[in-house]
Design a protein around this motif. Structure first.
Motif, PDB file in Angstrom:
ATOM      1  N   ALA A   1       0.842  -1.187   0.000  1.00 19.83           N
ATOM      2  CA  ALA A   1       0.000   0.000   0.000  1.00 19.83           C
ATOM      3  C   ALA A   1       0.878   1.238   0.000  1.00 19.83           C
ATOM      4  O   ALA A   1       1.971   1.231   0.546  1.00 19.83           O
ATOM      5  CB  ALA A   1      -0.917   0.010   1.223  1.00 19.83           C
ATOM      6  N   GLY A   2       0.370   2.322  -0.609  1.00 16.40           N
ATOM      7  CA  GLY A   2       1.090   3.585  -0.649  1.00 16.40           C
ATOM      8  C   GLY A   2       0.167   4.745  -0.378  1.00 16.40           C
ATOM      9  O   GLY A   2      -1.048   4.641  -0.568  1.00 16.40           O
ATOM     10  N   ILE A   3       0.742   5.864   0.070  1.00 17.14           N
ATOM     11  CA  ILE A   3      -0.059   7.024   0.441  1.00 17.14           C
ATOM     12  C   ILE A   3       0.706   8.297   0.124  1.00 17.14           C
ATOM     13  O   ILE A   3       1.925   8.368   0.289  1.00 17.14           O
ATOM     14  CB  ILE A   3      -0.434   6.945   1.942  1.00 17.14           C
ATOM     15  CG1 ILE A   3      -1.455   8.016   2.319  1.00 17.14           C
ATOM     16  CG2 ILE A   3       0.796   7.032   2.835  1.00 17.14           C
ATOM     17  CD1 ILE A   3      -2.076   7.791   3.695  1.00 17.14           C
ATOM     18  N   SER A   4      -0.025   9.296  -0.363  1.00 21.80           N
ATOM     19  CA  SER A   4       0.577  10.590  -0.636  1.00 21.80           C
ATOM     20  C   SER A   4       0.820  11.348   0.662  1.00 21.80           C
ATOM     21  O   SER A   4       0.336  10.951   1.727  1.00 21.80           O
ATOM     22  CB  SER A   4      -0.330  11.416  -1.544  1.00 21.80           C
ATOM     23  OG  SER A   4      -1.583  11.642  -0.905  1.00 21.80           O
ATOM     24  N   TRP A   5       1.556  12.471   0.579  1.00 24.65           N
ATOM     25  CA  TRP A   5       1.889  13.223   1.788  1.00 24.65           C
ATOM     26  C   TRP A   5       0.631  13.673   2.528  1.00 24.65           C
ATOM     27  O   TRP A   5       0.547  13.573   3.740  1.00 24.65           O
ATOM     28  CB  TRP A   5       2.733  14.440   1.444  1.00 24.65           C
ATOM     29  CG  TRP A   5       3.121  15.218   2.680  1.00 24.65           C
ATOM     30  CD1 TRP A   5       4.193  14.982   3.488  1.00 24.65           C
ATOM     31  CD2 TRP A   5       2.411  16.320   3.255  1.00 24.65           C
ATOM     32  NE1 TRP A   5       4.190  15.865   4.544  1.00 24.65           N
ATOM     33  CE2 TRP A   5       3.119  16.698   4.425  1.00 24.65           C
ATOM     34  CE3 TRP A   5       1.262  17.022   2.917  1.00 24.65           C
ATOM     35  CZ2 TRP A   5       2.716  17.755   5.226  1.00 24.65           C
ATOM     36  CZ3 TRP A   5       0.860  18.070   3.732  1.00 24.65           C
ATOM     37  CH2 TRP A   5       1.581  18.421   4.865  1.00 24.65           C
ATOM     38  N   ALA A   6      -0.352  14.170   1.796  1.00 23.70           N
ATOM     39  CA  ALA A   6      -1.576  14.664   2.433  1.00 23.70           C
ATOM     40  C   ALA A   6      -2.539  13.553   2.802  1.00 23.70           C
ATOM     41  O   ALA A   6      -3.547  13.811   3.474  1.00 23.70           O
ATOM     42  CB  ALA A   6      -2.271  15.662   1.517  1.00 23.70           C
ATOM     43  N   GLY A   7      -2.259  12.354   2.348  1.00 24.19           N
ATOM     44  CA  GLY A   7      -3.153  11.249   2.654  1.00 24.19           C
ATOM     45  C   GLY A   7      -4.368  11.160   1.765  1.00 24.19           C
ATOM     46  O   GLY A   7      -5.248  10.339   2.005  1.00 24.19           O
ATOM     47  N   THR A   8      -4.405  11.978   0.732  1.00 24.68           N
ATOM     48  CA  THR A   8      -5.589  12.013  -0.129  1.00 24.68           C
ATOM     49  C   THR A   8      -5.530  10.980  -1.249  1.00 24.68           C
ATOM     50  O   THR A   8      -6.543  10.690  -1.882  1.00 24.68           O
ATOM     51  CB  THR A   8      -5.734  13.409  -0.740  1.00 24.68           C
ATOM     52  OG1 THR A   8      -4.518  13.768  -1.401  1.00 24.68           O
ATOM     53  CG2 THR A   8      -6.031  14.439   0.347  1.00 24.68           C
ATOM     54  N   ILE A   9      -4.343  10.450  -1.505  1.00 23.19           N
ATOM     55  CA  ILE A   9      -4.172   9.430  -2.547  1.00 23.19           C
ATOM     56  C   ILE A   9      -3.622   8.173  -1.888  1.00 23.19           C
ATOM     57  O   ILE A   9      -2.599   8.220  -1.203  1.00 23.19           O
ATOM     58  CB  ILE A   9      -3.197   9.912  -3.634  1.00 23.19           C
ATOM     59  CG1 ILE A   9      -3.727  11.176  -4.303  1.00 23.19           C
ATOM     60  CG2 ILE A   9      -2.967   8.816  -4.668  1.00 23.19           C
ATOM     61  CD1 ILE A   9      -2.738  11.843  -5.228  1.00 23.19           C
ATOM     62  N   THR A  10      -4.330   7.060  -2.081  1.00 23.17           N
ATOM     63  CA  THR A  10      -3.868   5.780  -1.561  1.00 23.17           C
ATOM     64  C   THR A  10      -3.975   4.716  -2.646  1.00 23.17           C
ATOM     65  O   THR A  10      -4.897   4.747  -3.461  1.00 23.17           O
ATOM     66  CB  THR A  10      -4.675   5.320  -0.330  1.00 23.17           C
ATOM     67  OG1 THR A  10      -6.067   5.259  -0.680  1.00 23.17           O
ATOM     68  CG2 THR A  10      -4.492   6.275   0.835  1.00 23.17           C
ATOM     69  N   TYR A  11      -3.026   3.801  -2.632  1.00 18.19           N
ATOM     70  CA  TYR A  11      -3.018   2.677  -3.554  1.00 18.19           C
ATOM     71  C   TYR A  11      -2.849   1.397  -2.742  1.00 18.19           C
ATOM     72  O   TYR A  11      -2.150   1.395  -1.731  1.00 18.19           O
ATOM     73  CB  TYR A  11      -1.851   2.775  -4.539  1.00 18.19           C
ATOM     74  CG  TYR A  11      -1.851   3.974  -5.458  1.00 18.19           C
ATOM     75  CD1 TYR A  11      -0.661   4.664  -5.713  1.00 18.19           C
ATOM     76  CD2 TYR A  11      -2.996   4.416  -6.085  1.00 18.19           C
ATOM     77  CE1 TYR A  11      -0.631   5.755  -6.566  1.00 18.19           C
ATOM     78  CE2 TYR A  11      -2.987   5.510  -6.933  1.00 18.19           C
ATOM     79  CZ  TYR A  11      -1.795   6.173  -7.175  1.00 18.19           C
ATOM     80  OH  TYR A  11      -1.776   7.253  -8.014  1.00 18.19           O
TER      81      TYR A  11
END
Length: 122
Positions: free
Chosen positions: A46-56
């Protein structure tokens, strides 16, 4: 140089839950969790952007695992529910500097934690 320290691994029965934590020593951007079995490649979980708005998520954990982060506390988390024996692996926290979108391959990442063992018994 950023150091990443994971915690929260352990032994759990199938169907159980665990929560992994990762504490970076400095500022990071996109972050992710990977896992690795002995003799195999390190796989994206799993991955996440800095702001937490994008997750994979990788398909096998969708609906069971949730990645999140608390930037105020500088922590990354992986909530793992309904664990299965095939989730058994060493789990690694990874950090990427200078890019906000999380990559899905290990060589995208600049820093790695030491790993924490997750064992799911059947």
């Amino acid at each position: 140089q950023v150091q990443l320290v994971e915690s929260g691994g352990g032994l759990v029965q199938a169907g159980g839950s665990l929560r992994l934590s990762c504490a970076p020593s400095g500022r990071t951007h996109a972050m992710a969790w990977f896992r690795q079995d002995p003799g195999k490649e390190r796989d994206f979980v799993a991955g996440i952007s800095w702001a937490g708005t994008i997750t994979y998520y990788t398909d096998s954990v969708k609906g069971r695992f949730t990645i999140s982060r608390d930037n105020a506390e500088n922590r990354l988390y992986l909530q793992m529910n309904n664990l299965k024996p095939e989730d058994t692996a060493v789990y690694y926290c990874a950090a990427l500097i200078g890019a906000n979108i999380p990559g899905r391959v290990a060589h995208d990442y600049d820093y790695w934690g030491q790993g924490t063992q997750v064992t799911v018994s059947s």
